[in-house]
Scaffold this motif. Structure first.
Motif, PDB file in Angstrom:
ATOM      1  N   ARG A   1     -21.107   7.603  46.680  1.00 38.32           N
ATOM      2  CA  ARG A   1     -20.264   6.214  46.922  1.00 38.32           C
ATOM      3  C   ARG A   1     -20.485   6.086  48.574  1.00 38.32           C
ATOM      4  O   ARG A   1     -20.299   4.940  49.016  1.00 38.32           O
ATOM      5  N   ALA A   2     -20.522   7.356  49.458  1.00 38.95           N
ATOM      6  CA  ALA A   2     -20.719   7.025  50.940  1.00 38.95           C
ATOM      7  C   ALA A   2     -22.209   6.092  51.228  1.00 38.95           C
ATOM      8  O   ALA A   2     -22.263   5.194  52.062  1.00 38.95           O
ATOM      9  N   ARG A   3     -22.972   6.358  50.318  1.00 38.01           N
ATOM     10  CA  ARG A   3     -24.402   5.734  50.417  1.00 38.01           C
ATOM     11  C   ARG A   3     -24.397   4.236  49.772  1.00 38.01           C
ATOM     12  O   ARG A   3     -25.034   3.378  50.113  1.00 38.01           O
ATOM     13  N   TYR A   4     -23.858   4.027  48.821  1.00 43.90           N
ATOM     14  CA  TYR A   4     -24.255   3.139  47.883  1.00 43.90           C
ATOM     15  C   TYR A   4     -22.961   2.225  47.376  1.00 43.90           C
ATOM     16  O   TYR A   4     -23.065   1.281  46.895  1.00 43.90           O
ATOM     17  N   GLY A   5     -21.962   2.757  47.927  1.00 42.07           N
ATOM     18  CA  GLY A   5     -20.419   1.870  47.501  1.00 42.07           C
ATOM     19  C   GLY A   5     -19.964   2.084  46.373  1.00 42.07           C
ATOM     20  O   GLY A   5     -20.224   3.307  45.630  1.00 42.07           O
ATOM     21  N   ARG A   6     -19.343   1.176  45.747  1.00 38.04           N
ATOM     22  CA  ARG A   6     -18.640   1.365  44.361  1.00 38.04           C
ATOM     23  C   ARG A   6     -19.721   1.108  43.275  1.00 38.04           C
ATOM     24  O   ARG A   6     -20.558   0.246  43.627  1.00 38.04           O
TER      25      ARG A   6
END
Length: 173
Positions: free
Chosen positions: A92-97
């Motif tokens: 999630r930190a790299r690619y979001g939701r």
């Protein structure tokens, strides 16, 4: 589908890696990137660590042998449960939701620019419920719901949704 989660799937299929992790990376390296919160399953000659959306599978010939990375499974179908934490904090930190479903045609369309997915032979028990495609460069396979089956496919997915993606280790036949 957020463009970020599409980027994740595109990265995984084209590179055969997740956040730079290869299927044959050590459990310690995987922990360093994904953390230690995981479930561990298996037996004497097979083991996998379940990180929610991701599973790192290992095997060995004999109980005395060291574990060898076999493949990484992206259990895309689990996102349909709508658990926003399933992807894990590192993803999630790299690619979001992450959206609850991945439509296969979107992934196919993005991959057409490089090396497109090609149909792979399907195991008879999976027919007609699933269709499998392979990326020629990374050898990643993408399993798609072909048709709904009451006891064969998840009821919260529909035909054309990606069920799972498998990234094989370099030496896996």
């Amino acid at each position: 589908m957020t463009p970020y989660s599409l980027a994740f799937y595109l990265d995984a299929v084209t590179t055969g890696t997740v956040l730079g992790l290869r299927p044959d990376d050590s459990p310690e390296r995987v922990e360093k990137v994904l953390g230690t919160e995981c479930g561990e399953n298996g037996g004497r000659d097979i083991m996998w660590r379940d990180y929610g959306l991701l599973e790192f599978h290992r095997h060995r010939s004999h109980a005395a042998d060291p574990w060898s990375g076999h493949h990484v499974s992206l259990q895309v179908h689990r996102l349909a449960r709508r658990d926003r934490t399933l992807a894990g904090s590192a993803l999630r930190a790299r690619y979001g939701r992450f959206a609850p479903r991945l439509r296969a045609h979107k992934l196919h369309r993005l991959l057409e620019r490089g090396a497109p997915l090609v149909p792979a032979p399907e195991a008879p028990p999976n027919t007609p419920y699933f269709r499998t495609y392979e990326h020629p460069a990374s050898r990643a396979t993408v399993t798609v719901i072909g048709t709904y089956g009451k006891y064969s496919t998840p009821r919260n997915l529909r035909p054309g949704d990606v069920y799972a993606i498998h990234l094989p280790a370099a030496d896996t036949p």
